[in-house]
Design an enzyme around this catalytic site. Sequence first.
Site, PDB file in Angstrom:
ATOM      1  N   GLN A 241      72.274   7.588 -86.965  1.00 23.48           N
ATOM      2  CA  GLN A 241      72.422   6.395 -86.117  1.00 23.48           C
ATOM      3  C   GLN A 241      71.394   5.316 -86.428  1.00 23.48           C
ATOM      4  O   GLN A 241      71.430   4.240 -85.816  1.00 23.48           O
ATOM      5  CB  GLN A 241      72.341   6.784 -84.639  1.00 23.48           C
ATOM      6  CG  GLN A 241      73.481   7.654 -84.159  1.00 23.48           C
ATOM      7  CD  GLN A 241      74.844   6.969 -84.275  1.00 23.48           C
ATOM      8  OE1 GLN A 241      74.936   5.747 -84.296  1.00 23.48           O
ATOM      9  NE2 GLN A 241      75.895   7.773 -84.365  1.00 23.48           N
TER      10      GLN A 241
ATOM     11  N   HIS B 256      72.370  16.009 -81.918  1.00 18.93           N
ATOM     12  CA  HIS B 256      73.806  16.078 -82.201  1.00 18.93           C
ATOM     13  C   HIS B 256      74.111  17.489 -82.725  1.00 18.93           C
ATOM     14  O   HIS B 256      73.264  18.112 -83.353  1.00 18.93           O
ATOM     15  CB  HIS B 256      74.098  15.028 -83.277  1.00 18.93           C
ATOM     16  CG  HIS B 256      75.538  14.817 -83.621  1.00 18.93           C
ATOM     17  ND1 HIS B 256      76.236  15.657 -84.465  1.00 18.93           N
ATOM     18  CD2 HIS B 256      76.409  13.849 -83.253  1.00 18.93           C
ATOM     19  CE1 HIS B 256      77.476  15.198 -84.598  1.00 18.93           C
ATOM     20  NE2 HIS B 256      77.609  14.103 -83.875  1.00 18.93           N
TER      21      HIS B 256
ATOM     22  N   ASP C 178      67.311  13.299 -88.636  1.00 21.59           N
ATOM     23  CA  ASP C 178      68.729  12.962 -88.621  1.00 21.59           C
ATOM     24  C   ASP C 178      68.813  11.444 -88.475  1.00 21.59           C
ATOM     25  O   ASP C 178      68.565  10.899 -87.402  1.00 21.59           O
ATOM     26  CB  ASP C 178      69.395  13.689 -87.453  1.00 21.59           C
ATOM     27  CG  ASP C 178      70.843  13.258 -87.250  1.00 21.59           C
ATOM     28  OD1 ASP C 178      71.284  12.267 -87.865  1.00 21.59           O
ATOM     29  OD2 ASP C 178      71.529  13.919 -86.445  1.00 21.59           O
TER      30      ASP C 178
ATOM     31  N   CYS D  25      79.508  15.118 -79.256  1.00 20.89           N
ATOM     32  CA  CYS D  25      78.891  16.203 -80.031  1.00 20.89           C
ATOM     33  C   CYS D  25      77.481  16.469 -79.546  1.00 20.89           C
ATOM     34  O   CYS D  25      76.552  16.678 -80.340  1.00 20.89           O
ATOM     35  CB  CYS D  25      78.883  15.881 -81.518  1.00 20.89           C
ATOM     36  SG  CYS D  25      80.519  15.840 -82.215  1.00 20.89           S
TER      37      CYS D  25
ATOM     38  N   LYS E 147      78.744   5.419 -91.530  1.00 19.55           N
ATOM     39  CA  LYS E 147      78.126   4.800 -90.355  1.00 19.55           C
ATOM     40  C   LYS E 147      77.263   3.602 -90.746  1.00 19.55           C
ATOM     41  O   LYS E 147      76.498   3.081 -89.927  1.00 19.55           O
ATOM     42  CB  LYS E 147      77.279   5.827 -89.608  1.00 19.55           C
ATOM     43  CG  LYS E 147      78.109   6.943 -88.954  1.00 19.55           C
ATOM     44  CD  LYS E 147      77.240   7.824 -88.080  1.00 19.55           C
ATOM     45  CE  LYS E 147      77.870   9.174 -87.826  1.00 19.55           C
ATOM     46  NZ  LYS E 147      78.788   9.194 -86.674  1.00 19.55           N
TER      47      LYS E 147
HETATM   48  C1  LIG Z   1      72.987  11.519 -84.378  1.00 19.65           C
HETATM   49  C2  LIG Z   1      74.068  12.001 -85.283  1.00 19.65           C
HETATM   50  N1  LIG Z   1      73.819  13.009 -86.120  1.00 19.65           N
HETATM   51  C3  LIG Z   1      74.753  13.472 -86.962  1.00 19.65           C
HETATM   52  C4  LIG Z   1      76.018  12.951 -87.002  1.00 19.65           C
HETATM   53  C5  LIG Z   1      77.001  13.532 -87.949  1.00 19.65           C
HETATM   54  O1  LIG Z   1      77.345  12.635 -88.960  1.00 19.65           O
HETATM   55  P1  LIG Z   1      78.584  12.971 -89.917  1.00 19.65           P
HETATM   56  O2  LIG Z   1      79.714  13.319 -89.012  1.00 19.65           O
HETATM   57  O3  LIG Z   1      78.816  11.699 -90.660  1.00 19.65           O
HETATM   58  O4  LIG Z   1      78.191  14.098 -90.787  1.00 19.65           O
HETATM   59  C6  LIG Z   1      76.327  11.886 -86.133  1.00 19.65           C
HETATM   60  C7  LIG Z   1      77.658  11.254 -86.103  1.00 19.65           C
HETATM   61  O5  LIG Z   1      78.649  11.788 -85.731  1.00 19.65           O
HETATM   62  C8  LIG Z   1      75.333  11.411 -85.249  1.00 19.65           C
HETATM   63  O6  LIG Z   1      75.588  10.419 -84.407  1.00 19.65           O
END
Ligand SMILES: Cc1ncc(COP(=O)(O)O)c(C=O)c1O
Lengths: 410, 410, 150, 150
Positions: free
Chosen positions: A205, A122, A202, A366, A228
């Site tokens: 998810q 991401h 990370d 993203c 999430k």
């Molecule tokens: C795999 C992954 N990493 C990072 C993020 C970023 O999370 P956040 O926007 O809550 O900082 C997301 C969600 O958008 C995600 O799905």
Amino acid sequence: MPDWKKIRDDFPALHQQVNGHPLVYLDNAATTQRPRVVIDTLSRFYERDNANVHRGLHALSMRATDAYEGARARVAKFINAAAPEEIIFTRGTTESINLVASSWGSANLKPGDVILLTEMEHHSNLVPWQLIAQRTGAKLRYLPVLGANVEGGLDLAQLDALLTPEVKLFAFTHVSNTTGTINPAAELCAKARAKKIVTMIDGAQSIGHMPVDVRAIGCDFYAFSGHKMAAVTGIGAFYGRQALLDAMPPYQGGGGMISNVDFFESRWKPTPERFEAGTPNFADAIALGAACDYLDGIGRDEIARHDGDLARLAYEKLSVLPGIRLLGPKGERGGLVSFAFQEVHAHDIVTFADEDGIALRGGHHCNQPLMKKLGLTGTTRASFYVYNTAEEIDVLVTSLRRILKFFAGS
Amino acid sequence: MPDWKKIRDDFPALHQQVNGHPLVYLDNAATTQRPRVVIDTLSRFYERDNANVHRGLHALSMRATDAYEGARARVAKFINAAAPEEIIFTRGTTESINLVASSWGSANLKPGDVILLTEMEHHSNLVPWQLIAQRTGAKLRYLPVLGANVEGGLDLAQLDALLTPEVKLFAFTHVSNTTGTINPAAELCAKARAKKIVTMIDGAQSIGHMPVDVRAIGCDFYAFSGHKMAAVTGIGAFYGRQALLDAMPPYQGGGGMISNVDFFESRWKPTPERFEAGTPNFADAIALGAACDYLDGIGRDEIARHDGDLARLAYEKLSVLPGIRLLGPKGERGGLVSFAFQEVHAHDIVTFADEDGIALRGGHHCNQPLMKKLGLTGTTRASFYVYNTAEEIDVLVTSLRRILKFFAGS
Amino acid sequence: MSDLSDLYQQVILDHNRRPRNRGKLPTANRVAHGDNPTCGDQCNVYLRVEGDRIAEISFDGSGCAISQASASLMTTQLKGKTAAEAGKLYEEFHHIVTTGEEPAEISDLGAFAGVHTFPARIKCATLGWHAALNALKGDPAPATTESHTD
Amino acid sequence: MSDLSDLYQQVILDHNRRPRNRGKLPTANRVAHGDNPTCGDQCNVYLRVEGDRIAEISFDGSGCAISQASASLMTTQLKGKTAAEAGKLYEEFHHIVTTGEEPAEISDLGAFAGVHTFPARIKCATLGWHAALNALKGDPAPATTESHTD
Ligand SMILES: Cc1ncc(COP(=O)(O)O)c(C=O)c1O
Ligand SMILES: Cc1ncc(COP(=O)(O)O)c(C=O)c1O
């Protein structure tokens, strides 16, 4: 077995009509809904115990401090950290990764060093590393994903060769938000650890969808977002191994993170305070603690089975649609499916599905570099959580058939 | 005239007993309480419109996006920014200042440059500048405060001489959280602007207590926290002049702030998205918008008069206590008083006052260098907001008399 | 489904399915790239400008039906126009997609009136136009629908 | 006020008003600084160690009545003790302030039993002790009550 029907009733936002249809909320990978108990924990805190934490010796401040530090201990337990001090509260996954990249990176990276990422990251686990690479002269390297029309998982056969002595850190996602792939986190960390390479996962998810034990996984850092995992927006955290945190410089400066300030220099507190400058988001952290209780009340094994089952069912039912291309593995997967049609763009699908009360997400998620690699401009994604049902998948399939017909037939 | 009694009823947390006494909450400079309407806005959002903002084309996501961007426009109006894009949401004052120091600083500071601060800055408007000074080779310089037993205000006579050509930025607090001094912000900015020096104002203690018009003040940046203005924790913002923001590099990297990502480089979106990486704290931002409505409903002129009147009354009533040393000006001041006794330490006072249901703050108030300069190790602070009353000041004075007697007499 | 049929009018579906002037223009002397970072939509517009007129025009890229149909229709409308005329036409188009008001004179542009009830899609409809106007100005920066003037 | 009289016992008020062994020790051969960043309390402990015994001890610094009285009382208790005995005494004291249990043998340390109902003040009570133990160990780093072992 949890009573899934009763669980659904815990979430107020689900019980509404959208465009004349009952809401079918399948955008959980973007953000989940929040159960009544989390919303109420937040209101109740503001109604009874609200005061600034730390440095406070009056009753409300002590109550707030206890609740905030209690939430830290709760989150530590949720992921089996060794101590509450290994949990740093942040705004979410993105801030967590930026903090580690900036603080750990500025102290440990030099020109010639390599940060290993994967091609399925991401933007939030990619851009922060680009920024610190620019600042330190380190370089990025990518573990490839298997190309188009295969499963889209990591090409693990290449990993050993890529873990060269220049690699100082290996960062990867636990579950892909675009393909649903679950990476073998413990195995990846073991390989890195054997070469003394620091690991960062990370967990955006995975955190709300499966049991997570950072010590069993053996990672050095693990980042995630509250919004999430049935908690609220504005709060998240990361786990960092104590020894690494102790050696890291602060990220932001300000009140609460210093042990002594003079006009021209300051000394820092130990972790976790060192990394939490300013008034922390204590109310939302307390709501995050309530979400941990809520999810453990259901059982994270059960949630993993439930969400995975729905994703596999959706994969199967969608696979018969004409011209569909489904991403990610057919079997074991996280709670989402992502798909594309040659003829109809994801945004048109999302707009049409919304007319049927279905909330989907369309686009690059993203994940632009992965999209380019897979030769796609975007996908439509349906992502599931504890309150979704098999019937909702039927509603989705019916709606998609209608959309395909509209675009093909007219 | 606002109905202050009715306003007090808007705040649920005030209506409780602490240690057998009605709560007298005088710790508003640390964090204020939140009115029912703000708490309810938050719950209602989570119950009805909750979905991730941006990139979302389904009904809930569009509602959430509209509400979030509506909050940005509301905050822009609250401080009279020229456009919503000049408002960047952050966790609070501390993060706002860190963002500006890091982003603006890394692009604009070089060895030999000087950052001018004042000796009355909160650690949050001091440590971030120490950090960026270390990174860039710039130096810090301080506008002195007038010493012990005078008013503790800024020594403005020295300002012209300190604004030398090496000074690139001048950062100062609008209202001191320790002395209650209100700095002449517009005058200070005019002097800096005449020499093309960028100005940053720490508005943590002013934002909720008086009308703030960033264009009338003429500053380049203005930072503040929601939790100190009747909104919730985890949200704050800063104003930045468009032309400056446009030229600043991103702070954190991640989803939502890029226009294009490739494996090895990325392009950024314009402001405000460039500075809001990851899922923003949209729910709390919407609550912040509700707080703006609430405060404007009372009228910020009225609030300034109310809080200032209470502070002056407290100053007067406290000044007769034996051995008291009161900080800050006698007349015009922000809504707080801060005082010290030779014989009784601030923490002992706070503990005793708590026994009478009074919430005070004691210590260095994140203002260690100023304390050292004034020859103090800490003070006790009573800080006021819209719901406090003259009677509460009497309760405070009675409690303090009892404490002094306990420590002197026994 | 009534709003959706308004949004996806026959003209739009037709341009989406059989885009006009799609592909690179080998003889182009002006090119501009547009992207909509929110959606990931992309659009390149190729122009051959002769004197002050658009002699030839084409586009390529990817995106939703609205963005692709809009770019396709745009190419049919801009051919032969001067920069000033193109600017005027864009203003008219922008008025249609933001207000839903039909154009004064009968024009296929009117097919986009339904967009105004889907504010999130306005940027899709204007993407190609942004790129074309940038190409006409000779502005080398990629057009983006996130600009403040949108 | 009952809890408060428990917290601020006569012994404590007395040590606070007339601290024992306060001030720098000119003959000290060990010094350590302690601070409680949460409160801003500061404490220096000066030791003259002869053989393995504390021959002389003093303190200075600033802080609340609890921290000042505790440091003062500590100096009266540690004089003549070995490092091992000092460590044991600290354990006993720590037990008293965290549990509220009176010491087995009659001791002025028992005056601090009331602290346990004010958890935020435990760090105040232990500040001087942390510094003294650090000084005994010859640890040059300032003691801080924010350590993980507290
Ligand atoms: C795999 C992954 N990493 C990072 C993020 C970023 O999370 P956040 O926007 O809550 O900082 C997301 C969600 O958008 C995600 O799905
Ligand atoms: C003057 C001043 N500046 C900055 C801050 C920091 O604000 P926050 O902790 O909300 O980031 C505060 C409050 O603690 C303050 O009073």
